[in-house]
Design an enzyme around this catalytic site. Structure first.
Site, PDB file in Angstrom:
ATOM      1  N   ASP A 130       0.799  -1.222   0.000  1.00 28.68           N
ATOM      2  CA  ASP A 130       0.000   0.000   0.000  1.00 28.68           C
ATOM      3  C   ASP A 130       0.838   1.281   0.000  1.00 28.68           C
ATOM      4  OD1 ASP A 130      -2.316  -1.396  -0.217  1.00 28.68           O
ATOM      5  OD2 ASP A 130      -2.761  -1.409   1.916  1.00 28.68           O
ATOM      6  N   GLU A 188       2.814   0.383  -4.116  1.00 30.64           N
ATOM      7  CA  GLU A 188       1.897   0.107  -5.218  1.00 30.64           C
ATOM      8  C   GLU A 188       0.705   1.074  -5.229  1.00 30.64           C
ATOM      9  OE1 GLU A 188       2.559  -4.667  -5.981  1.00 30.64           O
ATOM     10  OE2 GLU A 188       0.861  -4.064  -4.765  1.00 30.64           O
ATOM     11  N   VAL A 224      -7.196   3.081   0.866  1.00 35.53           N
ATOM     12  CA  VAL A 224      -6.571   2.294  -0.206  1.00 35.53           C
ATOM     13  C   VAL A 224      -7.566   1.215  -0.607  1.00 35.53           C
ATOM     14  CG1 VAL A 224      -4.529   1.037  -0.929  1.00 35.53           C
ATOM     15  CG2 VAL A 224      -4.350   2.718   0.910  1.00 35.53           C
ATOM     16  N   TYR A 231      -9.826  -0.660   2.109  1.00 39.29           N
ATOM     17  CA  TYR A 231      -9.365  -0.450   3.474  1.00 39.29           C
ATOM     18  C   TYR A 231      -9.059   1.016   3.778  1.00 39.29           C
ATOM     19  CZ  TYR A 231      -8.749  -4.941   5.841  1.00 39.29           C
ATOM     20  OH  TYR A 231      -8.970  -6.110   6.502  1.00 39.29           O
ATOM     21  N   GLU A 248      24.671  -6.052  10.062  1.00 42.49           N
ATOM     22  CA  GLU A 248      23.322  -6.180   9.505  1.00 42.49           C
ATOM     23  C   GLU A 248      22.756  -7.585   9.656  1.00 42.49           C
ATOM     24  OE1 GLU A 248      24.400  -4.539   5.606  1.00 42.49           O
ATOM     25  OE2 GLU A 248      22.802  -3.074   5.935  1.00 42.49           O
TER      26      GLU A 248
HETATM   27 CU   LIG Z   1      -7.572  -6.892   7.506  1.00 42.37          CU
END
Ligand SMILES: [Cu+2]
Length: 636
Positions: free
Chosen positions: A301, A304, A382, A385, A484
């Site tokens: 989200d 994209e 989005v 949602y 790392e």
């Molecule tokens: Cu959900």
């Protein structure tokens, strides 16, 4: 964030409409792109830590605008950096094979192409649907599954929903079985799959007030008033409240970004930095249903869609209650035209119960102080949602990010008496698949200075022995995460594992290194198989903690272009070098979220579910920093 071109004073001042116009004109005048070129994103090219330090020391700083340009319909973008105001093009980098976040233009083209497509129309006809105005089409980024048709194209996969009336909740009646793939940039339908007819669910699933009467009548007025106004000040995007200071910005993809978060020491007047920058770097919503209609669904989200591009204009009395200050955001359309998103960021303060209390058992005297918090929030829609991003700043130095998940679940049509093995039946003939929401916060810490390190802290019981005869001893284990690879970590609730952001060069009045601790909350990691496409593309979601040495261009946890990316980009790629994390500026990446097992109560609209984390001062101060709070003047 209104047009500040005439009074720009700080590198983090928001983008202005004039800057967008000048940058777009410079790109178009370069002759390197066609006149009808599209712009995926236009944003401030943020100066790195070094440039900001030089600016703070009095050096002039160039204003640069970064544009992601689409030269044509293929999978290719150009990253351009333009100097403002003279329009000099400082960078021009072709990134072949990369796709930006889904364009509105591409989404519209997908819908128009599909509604005109004979195969899709035939699939609708098999379901008795002939009025295509009653069909809602949701184009999704398609993922990456090695299909030939994905190569070189900007693709959407499209789901169809039935709205008998325009105001219907489309997700109540998915047109199950019909899955279309479209070359969105060219408006060409590539495939219409039909996995079989499932009768439409019967219920309309309306959450609108007119369909949910009678309404409760016993809620009395609850008003929040601050007769003297809020105790915060906003100057441009510089926000100060109590000891806190920060700059608030919106970017097209990350949405809300906080810069230069610091605590002002009132005795010395100096600002003690805590975070250089903080934002949601990426998030992914992988769906856990193996049904071919649903098994490809994974929404990134940020990369994209874009949490800034999708941000709401917030409404007083609804989204935000009380004494509110709003910031607007200036964004650019895909055609390079500036527009203002009004009320993109809501800023206010809230009462938050008690901060501390003690009653002296001897004297009977009670002391109590109220807690309150500064709230900096934005909400993005989005598709189905909603995500609210709420940063909280407390009087005692605590910082919290709370994500509020709401909106409508992605649904699936099932036989009316059917069950669903990888989801929950939420209404007759309707199920919602199990899925996850996995967020990755990028925290660029600067706890009392630029050089920080991360220490993992956990606790264990000690075995009985001469020094521990009763077997009650608890050992605190502290390990510095030095590279790392060693810093890819997961939570462990039983040992209260957490991570301290430590400045090894500064000590508090007790001689301890100053630090903030990152306290995890709800922290699932990615459940998809490690060999799956999504595990490769959302590698960041496989661990709760990552730490990297600071690099200004390592900004997004799944890389800059996750749309249709084949995987491996971002944190897995960068950390493969296993760079040292000692004696350097670092970035902390925290993955958290929700594994969403849908409930009937989440339908037809989902009451907010919360997740997030806290950053808590841990040796940053020498004692409780709130002893100077005055007692409440109206205790009864
Ligand atoms: Cu959900």
């Amino acid at each position: 964030m209104t047009d500040t071109a005439s009074r720009r004073t700080h590198p983090h001042d928001p983008l202005t409409a004039e800057e967008i116009r000048r940058a777009v004109a410079a790109v178009k005048a370069s002759g390197r792109v066609p006149d009808d070129t599209l712009f995926a994103t236009i944003a401030v090219d943020e100066p790195d830590r070094g440039a900001l330090a030089a600016f703070a020391a009095g050096e002039a700083l160039e204003r640069r605008i970064r544009l992601v340009v689409l030269p044509g319909p293929a999978a290719a973008v150009v990253e351009a950096v333009v100097r403002d105001p003279d329009g000099a093009i400082l960078e021009w980098t072709a990134r072949d094979g990369m796709r930006p976040a889904l364009l509105y233009d591409d989404a519209y083209r997908s819908i128009l192409a599909l509604k005109a497509d004979p195969a899709w129309q035939a699939a609708m006809g098999r379901r008795g649907i002939t009025d295509y105005d009653q069909v809602q089409i949701d184009p999704w980024p398609t993922g990456s599954f090695g299909r030939d048709m994905e190569d070189g194209r900007r693709i959407t996969r499209c789901l169809s929903y039935y709205r008998e009336e325009a105001s219907d909740n489309g997700y109540a009646r998915p047109i199950e079985g019909v899955l279309a793939t479209v070359d969105a940039a060219r408006g060409e339908v590539l495939e219409v799959a039909d996995f079989g007819v499932v009768p439409l669910a019967m219920e309309r699933g309306s959450y609108l007030p007119e369909h949910n009467e009678p309404h409760r009548e016993d809620l009395r007025a609850l008003e929040i008033t601050q007769p003297d106004g809020a105790s915060l000040t906003v100057d441009g995007n510089l926000l100060t409240w109590q000891h806190w200071t920060m700059r608030v910005a919106m970017t097209p993809l990350e949405g809300l970004v906080l810069h230069e978060v610091g605590w002002v020491d009132r005795a010395s007047g100096a600002t003690r930095t805590v975070l250089h920058r903080a934002a949601i770097s990426e998030m992914v919503v992988p769906y856990g249903d193996p049904d071919p209609m649903h098994n490809w669904k994974n929404a990134f989200d940020v990369g994209e869609w874009g949490l800034g591009r999708m941000a709401n204009s917030l409404t007083l009395g609804c989204d935000c209650l009380g004494e509110i200050t709003y910031l607007d955001a200036v964004f650019a359309s895909e055609h390079g035209k500036p527009y203002v998103l009004e009320h993109a960021v809501c800023i206010h303060e809230e009462d938050y119960g008690i901060l501390w209390k003690h009653t002296d058992m001897v004297t009977g005297r009670a002391e109590v102080r109220r807690s309150r918090r500064l709230v900096v929030s934005s909400i993005a829609t989005v598709g189905n949602y909603e995500y609210g991003f709420f940063w909280y700043f407390y009087l005692d130095g605590t910082i919290q990010l709370e994500v509020k998940l709401t909106g409508i679940m992605s649904t699936k049509g099932i036989p009316v008496d059917g069950d669903d093995s990888h989801g929950t039946v939420i209404a007759p003939g309707l199920a919602a698949p199990i899925h996850q929401h996995l967020f990755c916060a990028r925290l660029d810490p600067a706890v009392d200075g630029p050089v920080n390190e991360v220490h993992e802290v956990s606790f264990a019981g000690e075995p009985p022995g001469p020094d521990n005869p009763l077997g009650n001893a608890i050992e605190r284990r502290v390990e510095r995460l030095a590279s790392e690879a060693a810093a890819r970590r997961d939570v462990d609730a039983a040992s209260s594992r957490h991570w301290r952001l430590v400045n090894p060069e500064r000590t508090n009045g007790l001689g301890q290194p100053v630090s903030y601790k990152l306290v995890p909350g709800s922290t699932p990691t990615l459940l998809a198989d490690p060999g799956s496409s999504i595990a490769g593309r959302a590698g960041f979601a496989r661990h709760n903690l990552w730490v990297t040495p600071y690099r200004a261009d390592e900004r997004r946890a799944a890389g800059d272009y996750p749309n249709q990316h084949t995987g491996g980009a971002g944190l897995p790629e960068w950390t493969a070098a296993d760079r040292s994390l000692v004696g350097t500026e670092i970035v902390v990446w925290h993955t958290f979220g929700v594994t969403h097992s849908p409930r009937p109560e989440d339908w037809p609209v989902m009451p907010v579910e919360y997740c997030g984390f806290h950053l808590v001062a841990a040796g940053f101060f020498d004692r409780n920093p709130t002893l100077d709070l005055p007692p409440p003047d109206h205790c009864h």
